[in-house]
Design an enzyme around this catalytic site. Structure first.
Site, PDB file in Angstrom:
ATOM      1  N   GLU A 121       1.007   0.077  10.137  1.00  0.00           N
ATOM      2  CA  GLU A 121      -0.385   0.102  10.749  1.00  0.00           C
ATOM      3  C   GLU A 121      -1.417   1.417  10.489  1.00  0.00           C
TER       4      GLU A 121
ATOM      5  N   GLN B 252       1.279  -1.431   0.089  1.00  0.00           N
ATOM      6  CA  GLN B 252       0.501  -0.062  -0.009  1.00  0.00           C
ATOM      7  C   GLN B 252       1.209   1.053   0.240  1.00  0.00           C
TER       8      GLN B 252
ATOM      9  N   GLN C 116      10.750   1.672  42.301  1.00  0.00           N
ATOM     10  CA  GLN C 116      10.932   0.885  41.208  1.00  0.00           C
ATOM     11  C   GLN C 116       9.631   0.423  41.052  1.00  0.00           C
TER      12      GLN C 116
HETATM   13  C1  LIG Z   1      -0.770 -12.653  14.145  1.00  0.00           C
HETATM   14  C2  LIG Z   1      -1.072 -11.974  13.013  1.00  0.00           C
HETATM   15  C3  LIG Z   1      -0.055 -10.453  13.219  1.00  0.00           C
HETATM   16  C4  LIG Z   1      -0.199  -9.997  12.239  1.00  0.00           C
HETATM   17  C5  LIG Z   1       0.585  -8.699  12.488  1.00  0.00           C
HETATM   18  C6  LIG Z   1       1.133  -8.705  11.175  1.00  0.00           C
HETATM   19  C7  LIG Z   1       2.475  -7.667  11.456  1.00  0.00           C
HETATM   20  C8  LIG Z   1       2.991  -6.590  11.383  1.00  0.00           C
HETATM   21  C9  LIG Z   1       3.980  -6.398  10.454  1.00  0.00           C
HETATM   22  C10 LIG Z   1       3.610  -5.096  10.153  1.00  0.00           C
HETATM   23  C11 LIG Z   1       2.591  -4.096   8.957  1.00  0.00           C
HETATM   24  C12 LIG Z   1       2.301  -3.060   8.988  1.00  0.00           C
HETATM   25  C13 LIG Z   1       1.871  -3.202   7.123  1.00  0.00           C
HETATM   26  C14 LIG Z   1       1.157  -2.047   7.162  1.00  0.00           C
HETATM   27  O1  LIG Z   1       1.788  -0.747   7.899  1.00  0.00           O
HETATM   28  S1  LIG Z   1       0.564  -1.813   6.383  1.00  0.00           S
HETATM   29  C15 LIG Z   1      -0.346   0.125   5.954  1.00  0.00           C
HETATM   30  C16 LIG Z   1      -0.594   0.754   6.681  1.00  0.00           C
HETATM   31  N1  LIG Z   1      -1.413   1.906   6.470  1.00  0.00           N
HETATM   32  C17 LIG Z   1      -2.392   2.819   7.139  1.00  0.00           C
HETATM   33  O2  LIG Z   1      -3.092   2.416   8.338  1.00  0.00           O
HETATM   34  C18 LIG Z   1      -2.469   4.033   6.545  1.00  0.00           C
HETATM   35  C19 LIG Z   1      -2.901   4.807   7.762  1.00  0.00           C
HETATM   36  N2  LIG Z   1      -3.760   5.780   7.079  1.00  0.00           N
HETATM   37  C20 LIG Z   1      -5.550   5.572   6.471  1.00  0.00           C
HETATM   38  O3  LIG Z   1      -5.400   4.471   7.281  1.00  0.00           O
HETATM   39  C21 LIG Z   1      -6.175   6.519   5.996  1.00  0.00           C
HETATM   40  O4  LIG Z   1      -5.930   7.174   4.807  1.00  0.00           O
HETATM   41  C22 LIG Z   1      -6.684   7.196   7.289  1.00  0.00           C
HETATM   42  C23 LIG Z   1      -7.811   6.277   8.172  1.00  0.00           C
HETATM   43  C24 LIG Z   1      -6.177   8.208   7.457  1.00  0.00           C
HETATM   44  C25 LIG Z   1      -8.091   7.890   6.508  1.00  0.00           C
HETATM   45  O5  LIG Z   1      -7.690   8.977   5.854  1.00  0.00           O
HETATM   46  P1  LIG Z   1      -8.749  10.735   4.900  1.00  0.00           P
HETATM   47  O6  LIG Z   1      -8.959  11.265   6.507  1.00  0.00           O
HETATM   48  O7  LIG Z   1      -8.395  10.354   4.076  1.00  0.00           O
HETATM   49  O8  LIG Z   1     -10.086   9.638   4.641  1.00  0.00           O
HETATM   50  P2  LIG Z   1     -11.007   8.634   4.014  1.00  0.00           P
HETATM   51  O9  LIG Z   1     -11.466   9.720   3.198  1.00  0.00           O
HETATM   52  O10 LIG Z   1      -9.691   7.738   3.344  1.00  0.00           O
HETATM   53  O11 LIG Z   1     -11.845   7.838   4.419  1.00  0.00           O
HETATM   54  C26 LIG Z   1     -13.179   8.720   4.687  1.00  0.00           C
HETATM   55  C27 LIG Z   1     -14.240   8.112   5.354  1.00  0.00           C
HETATM   56  O12 LIG Z   1     -13.562   6.542   5.578  1.00  0.00           O
HETATM   57  C28 LIG Z   1     -13.440   6.448   7.227  1.00  0.00           C
HETATM   58  N3  LIG Z   1     -12.432   5.066   7.160  1.00  0.00           N
HETATM   59  C29 LIG Z   1     -11.152   6.023   7.676  1.00  0.00           C
HETATM   60  N4  LIG Z   1     -10.177   4.638   7.983  1.00  0.00           N
HETATM   61  C30 LIG Z   1     -11.533   3.368   7.873  1.00  0.00           C
HETATM   62  C31 LIG Z   1     -11.174   2.122   7.983  1.00  0.00           C
HETATM   63  N5  LIG Z   1     -10.113   1.452   8.136  1.00  0.00           N
HETATM   64  N6  LIG Z   1     -12.139   1.224   8.524  1.00  0.00           N
HETATM   65  C32 LIG Z   1     -13.933   2.031   7.958  1.00  0.00           C
HETATM   66  N7  LIG Z   1     -13.643   3.207   7.942  1.00  0.00           N
HETATM   67  C33 LIG Z   1     -12.844   3.872   8.066  1.00  0.00           C
HETATM   68  C34 LIG Z   1     -13.453   7.515   8.277  1.00  0.00           C
HETATM   69  O13 LIG Z   1     -13.595   7.063   9.056  1.00  0.00           O
HETATM   70  C35 LIG Z   1     -14.174   8.613   6.448  1.00  0.00           C
HETATM   71  O14 LIG Z   1     -15.928   8.018   6.915  1.00  0.00           O
HETATM   72  P3  LIG Z   1     -16.367   9.303   7.654  1.00  0.00           P
HETATM   73  O15 LIG Z   1     -16.595  10.387   8.402  1.00  0.00           O
HETATM   74  O16 LIG Z   1     -16.586   9.535   6.063  1.00  0.00           O
HETATM   75  O17 LIG Z   1     -18.270   8.456   7.787  1.00  0.00           O
HETATM   76  C1  LIG Z   2       8.613  -1.872   9.895  1.00  0.00           C
HETATM   77  C2  LIG Z   2       7.154  -1.559   9.019  1.00  0.00           C
HETATM   78  C3  LIG Z   2       7.006  -2.183   8.443  1.00  0.00           C
HETATM   79  C4  LIG Z   2       5.866  -1.922   7.984  1.00  0.00           C
HETATM   80  N1  LIG Z   2       5.349  -2.868   6.455  1.00  0.00           N
HETATM   81  C5  LIG Z   2       4.617  -1.811   6.037  1.00  0.00           C
HETATM   82  C6  LIG Z   2       3.349  -3.377   4.930  1.00  0.00           C
HETATM   83  O1  LIG Z   2       4.303  -4.483   4.711  1.00  0.00           O
HETATM   84  N2  LIG Z   2       2.486  -2.295   3.980  1.00  0.00           N
HETATM   85  C7  LIG Z   2       2.688  -1.109   3.661  1.00  0.00           C
HETATM   86  O2  LIG Z   2       1.817  -0.842   2.990  1.00  0.00           O
HETATM   87  N3  LIG Z   2       3.467  -0.722   5.192  1.00  0.00           N
HETATM   88  C8  LIG Z   2       4.159  -1.018   5.292  1.00  0.00           C
HETATM   89  N4  LIG Z   2       4.229   0.581   6.170  1.00  0.00           N
HETATM   90  C9  LIG Z   2       4.541   1.681   6.371  1.00  0.00           C
HETATM   91  C10 LIG Z   2       3.667   2.247   6.707  1.00  0.00           C
HETATM   92  O3  LIG Z   2       2.145   1.780   7.182  1.00  0.00           O
HETATM   93  C11 LIG Z   2       3.518   3.576   6.970  1.00  0.00           C
HETATM   94  O4  LIG Z   2       4.752   3.979   7.097  1.00  0.00           O
HETATM   95  C12 LIG Z   2       2.523   4.236   8.060  1.00  0.00           C
HETATM   96  O5  LIG Z   2       1.966   4.318   7.894  1.00  0.00           O
HETATM   97  C13 LIG Z   2       2.854   6.149   8.482  1.00  0.00           C
HETATM   98  O6  LIG Z   2       2.693   6.460   7.277  1.00  0.00           O
HETATM   99  P1  LIG Z   2       4.019   7.480   6.468  1.00  0.00           P
HETATM  100  O7  LIG Z   2       5.380   7.106   6.415  1.00  0.00           O
HETATM  101  O8  LIG Z   2       3.045   7.664   5.647  1.00  0.00           O
HETATM  102  O9  LIG Z   2       3.766   9.133   7.854  1.00  0.00           O
HETATM  103  P2  LIG Z   2       3.545  10.294   7.565  1.00  0.00           P
HETATM  104  O10 LIG Z   2       2.342  10.734   7.138  1.00  0.00           O
HETATM  105  O11 LIG Z   2       4.723  11.425   6.563  1.00  0.00           O
HETATM  106  O12 LIG Z   2       4.442  10.730   9.276  1.00  0.00           O
HETATM  107  C14 LIG Z   2       4.897  11.602   9.227  1.00  0.00           C
HETATM  108  C15 LIG Z   2       4.535  13.022  10.476  1.00  0.00           C
HETATM  109  O13 LIG Z   2       3.605  13.738  10.162  1.00  0.00           O
HETATM  110  C16 LIG Z   2       2.727  13.463  10.689  1.00  0.00           C
HETATM  111  N5  LIG Z   2       1.319  13.518   9.727  1.00  0.00           N
HETATM  112  C17 LIG Z   2       1.100  12.404   9.130  1.00  0.00           C
HETATM  113  N6  LIG Z   2       0.076  12.995   8.510  1.00  0.00           N
HETATM  114  C18 LIG Z   2      -0.993  13.674  10.005  1.00  0.00           C
HETATM  115  C19 LIG Z   2      -1.855  14.384   9.648  1.00  0.00           C
HETATM  116  N7  LIG Z   2      -3.358  14.253   9.154  1.00  0.00           N
HETATM  117  N8  LIG Z   2      -1.898  15.535  11.093  1.00  0.00           N
HETATM  118  C20 LIG Z   2      -0.713  15.345  12.168  1.00  0.00           C
HETATM  119  N9  LIG Z   2      -0.080  15.212  11.768  1.00  0.00           N
HETATM  120  C21 LIG Z   2       0.593  14.015  10.544  1.00  0.00           C
HETATM  121  C22 LIG Z   2       2.788  12.047  11.785  1.00  0.00           C
HETATM  122  O14 LIG Z   2       2.173  11.918  13.272  1.00  0.00           O
HETATM  123  C23 LIG Z   2       4.416  11.810  11.717  1.00  0.00           C
HETATM  124  O15 LIG Z   2       4.553  12.847  12.618  1.00  0.00           O
HETATM  125  C24 LIG Z   2       5.639  -0.217   7.187  1.00  0.00           C
HETATM  126  C25 LIG Z   2       6.352   0.926   8.081  1.00  0.00           C
HETATM  127  C26 LIG Z   2       7.528   0.488   9.299  1.00  0.00           C
HETATM  128  C27 LIG Z   2       8.387   1.112   9.777  1.00  0.00           C
END
Ligand SMILES: CCCCCCCCCCCCCC(=O)SCCNC(=O)CCNC(=O)[C@H](O)C(C)(C)COP(=O)(O)OP(=O)(O)OC[C@H]1O[C@@H](n2cnc3c(N)ncnc32)[C@H](O)[C@@H]1OP(=O)(O)O
Ligand SMILES: Cc1cc2nc3c(=O)[nH]c(=O)nc-3n(C[C@H](O)[C@H](O)[C@H](O)COP(=O)(O)OP(=O)(O)OC[C@H]3O[C@@H](n4cnc5c(N)ncnc54)[C@H](O)[C@@H]3O)c2cc1C
Length: 645
Positions: A405, A138, A311
């Site tokens: 995430e 992503q 502690q």
């Molecule tokens: C045991 C197994 C363990 C395995 C673990 C794996 C290992 C781990 C290893 C590491 C692995 C690491 C792997 C990785 O890192 S994978 C990459 C992960 N990346 C992220 O997490 C990116 C973070 N950004 C976002 O999630 C969204 O763009 C945000 C939250 C900032 C919304 O951005 P924005 O403000 O631009 O909004 P919109 O226009 O997109 O959305 C608008 C509408 O959608 C609603 N909405 C938003 N999000 C959700 C949602 N999730 N479910 C339901 N609804 C949702 C939202 O409330 C709004 O609703 P409404 O107010 O209009 O009603």
């Molecule tokens: C170890 C590791 C594993 C990962 N694995 C995956 C994977 O498997 N797949 C995948 O797709 N991605 C993966 N990622 C990416 C990860 O999901 C992103 O790095 C994460 O979602 C943060 O996004 P960014 O790097 O764009 O941070 P940025 O958004 O650039 O953040 C930089 C700073 O800006 C601030 N900021 C950003 N937006 C706002 C806002 N709207 N308001 C206020 N402050 C803001 C943040 O708080 C932060 O302090 C991984 C990252 C790491 C470190």
């Protein structure tokens, strides 16, 4: 422990509760306990899964070793015909970040949650048998948090019935996906869908990256690893990848569920926080009972550092939080299962709450846990800084959880939107439910007074709950009122974002406290088990109250006198928990292999093992180090000459 001296035996004898029953509570059920125990031992007894050499291996050797472990794990899973539950426990206890985490943790769930029936039938059997290996692509070089800002395009070509996946700029390169760099054959790639020249927002596409014959990238795809990450060893066992371009394959969709995989993974990250936290706390608690410093009189033994109130004041809230996160993780799993079932029936009503809870609790628990691991390192004094303590690596592997995430601040801002929406609807037909039900009593919460008069009054769960609810409701209403003064709400949201984040943290802390209290209302068998959990619940809540006293006082939710009484009660709770501390960490049932710490050994035999471990360092292979003749000897000789001059 046959034939081995247990240096912590006295500590274990002090316990006032049934440890075996507590183990069941911690595991969630007798079934999970027995299964985890069996698999943990299986992993610990297998030499291929040794991990004590990770800190000293080069990146290439480290990575190859991870591949070897993953292949061996798969071999054992097949040979022993392990169930999905057993296999996932086995990967957990192998305890090494690897491409398999993303394959099983994100690729498979993304297909399950977002692909059509037909796509699932094609891809899932291959993924389940590991005939393909997948990742979750992503994030791009230029955008991670802003998912709608992703630049990669997926243009449908009706002539060939294919999608052309294109990364038009450097910043559109997929950057970070775990497993992508060197291993994955396939990916779920997120890209802007374009048909007939029209854009339809970001969607997921299953893309083949590498040949299944020779592992070479398919034509038009450039792939590599993004380079060394924080900490030696640590997360460098993972290949985080970069790709550009590509031609491919198939579309996915259901639009509303595009973010579903993130909701799922955030939920698992909350449970994972209790594992990482409990592990660090187990090490720091056992070592604090072994370590003695000062306090000896007439040549007697010195004081165990765990007996110092400072502690305890640093350690016991972390112990309490480990249990608190365990229970909130259990509840979140239930919430996720419930929302999934509703979605299957096209009921989207609880999705916003599930999103707010998973985002908020992921943020709260990972921030706390990362800080707590570092605190545990300090609680172990100098030896905590040694890799053999297990804490530096645990910190380095864990700390990116605050970013991946979803960046923790970005996620709290999502909670804030949900909270502000809830406040704006108060007084309308739509009554707040679930975790915001307390907002339905906002009029009462805005003016109620805390009834605490003496320290013990803080032991009443209703008193604690009301103080937390009043604090959150008042903070949320106050920021909502400020927001209302802005002509442009989005501008107001940006300006007030620090206040909004604080209100979100208060809301999430309230959820954790209330779920702990709900847990205590269940039937929990075993002598003293419920009593101890009650103490931990109070420690968790009163410690937050103490740390965030500013919020509670400035909102008038409690008085300064009541804040001081809460602190008195905390001290008393620490004394009650103290004799049970070792047994409380034994209840996590971690093997020495999983803990990976000389300081946290079950038998407490720390010093001889520290000494032994030090001698294993490759630097000690020779008495005179490599480089002596080139660099040390000439230096010494020069110094001699200079001294004579
Ligand atoms: C045991 C197994 C363990 C395995 C673990 C794996 C290992 C781990 C290893 C590491 C692995 C690491 C792997 C990785 O890192 S994978 C990459 C992960 N990346 C992220 O997490 C990116 C973070 N950004 C976002 O999630 C969204 O763009 C945000 C939250 C900032 C919304 O951005 P924005 O403000 O631009 O909004 P919109 O226009 O997109 O959305 C608008 C509408 O959608 C609603 N909405 C938003 N999000 C959700 C949602 N999730 N479910 C339901 N609804 C949702 C939202 O409330 C709004 O609703 P409404 O107010 O209009 O009603
Ligand atoms: C170890 C590791 C594993 C990962 N694995 C995956 C994977 O498997 N797949 C995948 O797709 N991605 C993966 N990622 C990416 C990860 O999901 C992103 O790095 C994460 O979602 C943060 O996004 P960014 O790097 O764009 O941070 P940025 O958004 O650039 O953040 C930089 C700073 O800006 C601030 N900021 C950003 N937006 C706002 C806002 N709207 N308001 C206020 N402050 C803001 C943040 O708080 C932060 O302090 C991984 C990252 C790491 C470190």
């Amino acid at each position: 422990m046959d034939g081995v001296v247990d240096h912590l035996a006295d500590e274990r004898n002090k316990a006032q509760f049934d440890v075996e029953e507590m183990k069941i509570v911690w595991a969630g059920s007798r079934h999970v306990f027995e299964l985890s125990d069996r698999i943990a031992r299986l992993v610990a007894s297998d030499p291929v899964f040794r991990k004590d050499n990770r800190a000293t291996l080069s990146r290439k050797d480290l990575f190859k070793n991870t591949l070897r472990k993953a292949a061996h794990a798969w071999k054992r899973i097949i040979e022993l015909r392990l169930s999905e539950e057993e296999a996932s426990k086995l990967r957990f206890y192998v305890d090494e970040a690897a491409f398999t985490d993303l394959h099983w943790g994100m690729f498979v769930p993304a297909i399950k949650g977002q692909a059509t029936e037909e796509q699932q039938q094609k891809w899932l059997p291959l993924a389940y048998k590991m005939q393909i290996i997948g990742c979750y692509a992503q994030t791009e070089l230029g955008h991670g948090s802003n998912v709608q800002g992703l630049e990669t395009t997926a243009t449908f070509d009706p002539q060939t019935d294919e999608f052309d996946i294109h990364s038009p700029t450097l910043t559109s390169s997929k950057w970070w996906p775990g497993g992508l760099g060197k291993v994955s054959t396939h990916a779920v790639v997120y890209a802007r869908l374009i048909t007939d020249g029209q854009e339809h927002g970001v969607h997921g596409f299953i893309v083949q990256l590498r040949s299944l014959d020779d592992h070479l990238p398919l034509p038009g795809i450039t792939i590599g690893d993004i380079g060394m990450k924080f900490g030696n060893g640590a997360y460098n066992t993972m290949d985080n990848g970069v790709t550009r371009n590509g031609k491919c394959v198939r579309s996915n969709v259901p639009r509303q569920l595009i973010y579903g995989t993130m909701v799922f993974v955030r939920q698992t990250i909350v449970s994972d926080a209790s594992c990482a936290l409990s592990r660090a706390v187990c090490i720091a608690t056992r070592y604090s009972a072994v370590r003695r410093q000062f306090g000896s009189q007439n040549g007697g033994v010195e004081t165990q550092v765990i007996d110092y109130k400072t502690q305890q004041n640093r350690l016991f809230p972390l112990l309490a939080a480990a249990y608190a996160f365990r229970f909130v993780g259990e509840w979140l799993k239930w919430l996720y299962t419930d929302v999934t079932q509703r979605l299957q029936a096209n009921d989207f009503s609880t999705l916003p709450e599930a999103h707010a809870c998973t985002a908020g609790l992921k943020s709260l628990t990972t921030t706390f846990t990362a800080d707590a691991i570092e605190e545990c390192r300090k609680l172990c004094g100098g030896h905590g800084y040694l890799c053999s303590s297990g804490l530096p690596e645990l910190f380095a592997v864990y700390v990116p959880a605050c970013t991946y995430e979803g960046d923790n601040v970005v996620l709290l801002l999502q909670v804030a939107r949900f909270l502000m929406k809830t406040v704006s609807q108060l007084g309308s037909e739509k009554k707040p439910v679930g975790t915001t039900a307390y907002m339905g009593r906002v009029e009462h919460l805005m003016q109620c007074r805390c009834s605490v008069q003496k320290a013990e009054d803080w032991l009443n769960p209703n008193t604690i709950l009301e103080a937390f609810e009043a604090r959150t409701a008042r903070m949320s209403v106050a920021v909502a009122q400020k927001l209302a003064q802005f002509a442009n709400p989005e501008e107001g949201f940006l300006e007030l974002s620090p206040n909004l984040v604080e209100a979100s943290v208060a809301h999430c802390q309230l959820i954790v406290v209330s779920k702990f209290i709900e847990k205590l209302q269940q039937d929990i068998p075993g002598k003293g088990v419920k009593e101890l959990l009650g103490m931990l619940c109070n420690i968790y809540a009163l410690n937050i109250l103490h740390k965030h006293l500013g919020d509670f006082l400035s909102t008038g939710s409690i008085t300064p006198k009541q804040g001081s009484l809460a602190n008195d009660q905390l001290r008393s709770l620490y004394s009650q928990v103290r004799p049970n501390a070792i047994a409380l960490v034994d209840a996590f049932n971690y093997t020495d292999h999983y803990l990976g710490s000389v300081l946290g050994r079950y038998d407490g035999n720390v010093y001889p093992k520290l000494y032994e471990e030090a001698w294993k360092d490759p630097l000690n292979d020779s008495v005179v180090p490599d480089g002596y003749h080139e660099y040390i000897r000439p230096l010494l000789k020069n110094q001699l000459r200079n001294a004579r001059l």
